[in-house]
Design a protein around this motif. Structure first.
Motif, PDB file in Angstrom:
ATOM      1  N   THR A 343       0.842  -1.194   0.000  1.00 52.11           N
ATOM      2  CA  THR A 343       0.000   0.000   0.000  1.00 52.11           C
ATOM      3  C   THR A 343       0.877   1.243   0.000  1.00 52.11           C
ATOM      4  O   THR A 343       2.080   1.175   0.279  1.00 52.11           O
ATOM      5  N   ASP A 344       0.260   2.397  -0.278  1.00 49.65           N
ATOM      6  CA  ASP A 344       1.020   3.645  -0.239  1.00 49.65           C
ATOM      7  C   ASP A 344       1.639   3.869   1.133  1.00 49.65           C
ATOM      8  O   ASP A 344       2.787   4.322   1.255  1.00 49.65           O
ATOM      9  N   LEU A 345       0.880   3.560   2.196  1.00 48.20           N
ATOM     10  CA  LEU A 345       1.391   3.761   3.544  1.00 48.20           C
ATOM     11  C   LEU A 345       2.601   2.874   3.815  1.00 48.20           C
ATOM     12  O   LEU A 345       3.606   3.321   4.393  1.00 48.20           O
ATOM     13  N   GLU A 346       2.551   1.604   3.386  1.00 45.44           N
ATOM     14  CA  GLU A 346       3.682   0.700   3.601  1.00 45.44           C
ATOM     15  C   GLU A 346       4.929   1.161   2.843  1.00 45.44           C
ATOM     16  O   GLU A 346       6.048   1.048   3.345  1.00 45.44           O
ATOM     17  N   ILE A 347       4.718   1.697   1.639  1.00 48.62           N
ATOM     18  CA  ILE A 347       5.860   2.181   0.853  1.00 48.62           C
ATOM     19  C   ILE A 347       6.530   3.357   1.551  1.00 48.62           C
ATOM     20  O   ILE A 347       7.755   3.423   1.656  1.00 48.62           O
ATOM     21  N   VAL A 348       5.710   4.299   2.049  1.00 51.39           N
ATOM     22  CA  VAL A 348       6.265   5.466   2.725  1.00 51.39           C
ATOM     23  C   VAL A 348       6.966   5.064   4.019  1.00 51.39           C
ATOM     24  O   VAL A 348       8.049   5.572   4.346  1.00 51.39           O
ATOM     25  N   GLU A 349       6.372   4.136   4.771  1.00 53.14           N
ATOM     26  CA  GLU A 349       6.989   3.681   6.019  1.00 53.14           C
ATOM     27  C   GLU A 349       8.349   3.016   5.746  1.00 53.14           C
ATOM     28  O   GLU A 349       9.328   3.240   6.477  1.00 53.14           O
ATOM     29  N   THR A 350       8.421   2.213   4.694  1.00 54.64           N
ATOM     30  CA  THR A 350       9.686   1.558   4.340  1.00 54.64           C
ATOM     31  C   THR A 350      10.730   2.586   3.933  1.00 54.64           C
ATOM     32  O   THR A 350      11.922   2.474   4.276  1.00 54.64           O
ATOM     33  N   PHE A 351      10.301   3.616   3.189  1.00 59.63           N
ATOM     34  CA  PHE A 351      11.228   4.670   2.774  1.00 59.63           C
ATOM     35  C   PHE A 351      11.815   5.377   3.996  1.00 59.63           C
ATOM     36  O   PHE A 351      13.035   5.605   4.073  1.00 59.63           O
ATOM     37  N   LEU A 352      10.971   5.722   4.956  1.00 58.39           N
ATOM     38  CA  LEU A 352      11.464   6.402   6.159  1.00 58.39           C
ATOM     39  C   LEU A 352      12.405   5.509   6.961  1.00 58.39           C
ATOM     40  O   LEU A 352      13.433   5.968   7.472  1.00 58.39           O
ATOM     41  N   ALA A 353      12.069   4.223   7.060  1.00 59.45           N
ATOM     42  CA  ALA A 353      12.928   3.302   7.798  1.00 59.45           C
ATOM     43  C   ALA A 353      14.286   3.156   7.123  1.00 59.45           C
ATOM     44  O   ALA A 353      15.329   3.081   7.781  1.00 59.45           O
ATOM     45  N   ASP A 354      14.275   3.158   5.788  1.00 58.11           N
ATOM     46  CA  ASP A 354      15.526   3.028   5.038  1.00 58.11           C
ATOM     47  C   ASP A 354      16.414   4.258   5.239  1.00 58.11           C
ATOM     48  O   ASP A 354      17.631   4.153   5.377  1.00 58.11           O
ATOM     49  N   CYS A 355      15.787   5.454   5.249  1.00 56.29           N
ATOM     50  CA  CYS A 355      16.556   6.697   5.401  1.00 56.29           C
ATOM     51  C   CYS A 355      17.060   6.891   6.824  1.00 56.29           C
ATOM     52  O   CYS A 355      18.176   7.364   7.022  1.00 56.29           O
ATOM     53  N   ARG A 356      16.223   6.551   7.806  1.00 53.33           N
ATOM     54  CA  ARG A 356      16.558   6.889   9.189  1.00 53.33           C
ATOM     55  C   ARG A 356      17.088   5.715  10.002  1.00 53.33           C
ATOM     56  O   ARG A 356      17.678   5.906  11.063  1.00 53.33           O
ATOM     57  N   GLY A 357      16.845   4.472   9.522  1.00 52.24           N
ATOM     58  CA  GLY A 357      17.277   3.316  10.281  1.00 52.24           C
ATOM     59  C   GLY A 357      16.330   2.934  11.398  1.00 52.24           C
ATOM     60  O   GLY A 357      16.666   2.094  12.225  1.00 52.24           O
ATOM     61  N   THR A 358      15.118   3.500  11.438  1.00 52.33           N
ATOM     62  CA  THR A 358      14.143   3.179  12.470  1.00 52.33           C
ATOM     63  C   THR A 358      12.735   3.346  11.912  1.00 52.33           C
ATOM     64  O   THR A 358      12.496   4.183  11.031  1.00 52.33           O
ATOM     65  N   GLU A 359      11.815   2.533  12.392  1.00 53.61           N
ATOM     66  CA  GLU A 359      10.438   2.589  11.920  1.00 53.61           C
ATOM     67  C   GLU A 359       9.733   3.842  12.447  1.00 53.61           C
ATOM     68  O   GLU A 359      10.066   4.347  13.527  1.00 53.61           O
TER      69      GLU A 359
END
Length: 387
Positions: A343-359
């Motif tokens: 979903t769009d929400l899952e994609i955005v959450e994964t992007f943030l986790a990838d950039c910051r190293g935390t969910e």
């Protein structure tokens, strides 16, 4: 006759954004000291005097001051342009400069017109081959079928050897050239000169002369006794940890007599650090790196906020920063794999986790949901307006 071989000054270049003009002025001043101390007769600059085809006024001032000091120290100067220089600008007023001991060989039609100097053993012919861009050069040289750098440099050296053969017996010869010769080792700071994937030329192209002063590669290198790169006088990337130097070349009545490497001073050392931000800021063992140009790799699991500003409070010359979390970041995926079935929400959450190293936290997740809903409504309104 004693020669000093240098190249790749790149006056005006920055180091990860840090201005280097003061460092360049200092190390080029040292060349004049070497000329005087070692009784150098001729300074060879094998291309890339400047870092840009149109250098800044300050860069021109530093380069001009360096040339003036070298001449005042007693040396004749022979210069050819590299791939960073504008040959036309560098060669402006060449005829007038020659009268003052500055010999600029910047044009194709001057390849077989050497600078002729004399010592107690007779004449020395110094040929300057400017950087040759293959396509325009093969037309200017009249060798339309020549292929790549090898083809045009082969023709240039044919002209050199032809002129040399017509000179008096015993004439010794030196060639300046800016090229990537097979066997040389590059670094991160050189601009590629590849044409069709082929940029290297065999060293045999330069056979038949006593010494070849090469430019383009930034590390000092010996490809053969008579075939060498001086390298740049300063480091322009963290891959250039080797001590910078020049070659002092002696010619006797038979030709090449000796070549010695003379190391140059280092205005500012390079260093690398790796670790967690707080540890790097607090560990007293790192005090000795305060005056170094510094490349830092942070291993914090979460990307630290404002890390470079905090590093520079302790290390004023920190110029490069990477984030390499311990254990590795989220595995890299192709875009199609990263979004498939999500979903769009899952994609955005994964992007943030990838950039910051935390969910994202619960509160952040609420903001994301609200933002996506607002974006969806805006898109729906736009489609309706278009219809």
């Amino acid at each position: 006759m004693r020669l000093l071989h240098t190249s790749d000054w790149h006056v005006g270049r920055t180091f990860h954004g840090a201005d280097l003009l003061a460092d360049q002025d200092a190390v080029l001043s040292h060349l004049a000291e070497l000329v005087e101390r070692l009784s150098v007769d001729v300074v060879l600059v094998a291309g890339d005097v400047y870092d840009r085809a149109v250098p800044s006024a300050e860069a021109v001032r530093v380069a001009t001051a360096a040339l003036r000091r070298l001449r005042q120290a007693g040396a004749e100067l022979v210069i050819t342009p590299g791939n960073h220089d504008s040959a036309a600008r560098l060669g402006a007023f060449a005829d007038f400069a020659e009268a003052g001991g500055l010999h600029l060989r910047t044009t194709i039609d001057s390849i077989d017109r050497p600078v002729l100097l004399e010592d107690e053993h007779g004449p020395v012919a110094l040929y300057g081959i400017p950087y040759l861009e293959p396509d325009p050069a093969r037309l200017a040289l009249g060798v339309r079928d020549a292929r790549g750098h090898t083809g045009v440099l082969t023709e240039a050296m044919r002209r050199v050897r032809e002129d040399l053969s017509a000179r008096s017996p015993g004439t010794r010869s030196v060639v300046l050239a800016h090229a990537f010769v097979t066997g040389g080792v590059g670094s991160e700071s050189e601009r590629t000169i590849a044409v069709g994937g082929i940029e290297q030329v065999p060293g045999s192209v330069f056979d038949g002369v006593d010494y070849v002063a090469l430019g383009h590669l930034h590390g000092p290198q010996r490809l053969a006794d008579h075939l060498r790169y001086s390298g740049s006088p300063l480091a322009y990337s963290f891959s250039e940890a080797v001590r910078k130097s020049v070659w002092i070349v002696d010619l006797d009545e038979r030709g090449l007599a000796a070549v010695d490497r003379v190391e140059l001073p280092v205005p500012r050392q390079l260093a690398t650090l790796r670790g967690r931000l707080e540890e790097l800021l607090e560990d007293p063992a790192h005090d000795e790196l305060r005056e170094c140009y510094l490349s830092v790799a942070l291993t914090d699991q979460v990307r630290p906020v404002d890390a470079m500003r905090r590093l520079r409070a302790r290390f004023p010359y920190a110029v490069h920063l990477d984030w390499e979390p311990e254990g590795g970041a989220v595995g890299a995926l192709r875009y199609s794999q990263a979004v498939r079935g999500r979903t769009d929400l899952e994609i955005v959450e994964t992007f943030l986790a990838d950039c910051r190293g935390t969910e994202p936290g619960d509160r952040e997740r609420e903001w994301l949901v609200a933002a996506l809903e607002a974006a969806g409504r805006a898109n729906a309104d736009h489609r309706e307006a278009v219809r």
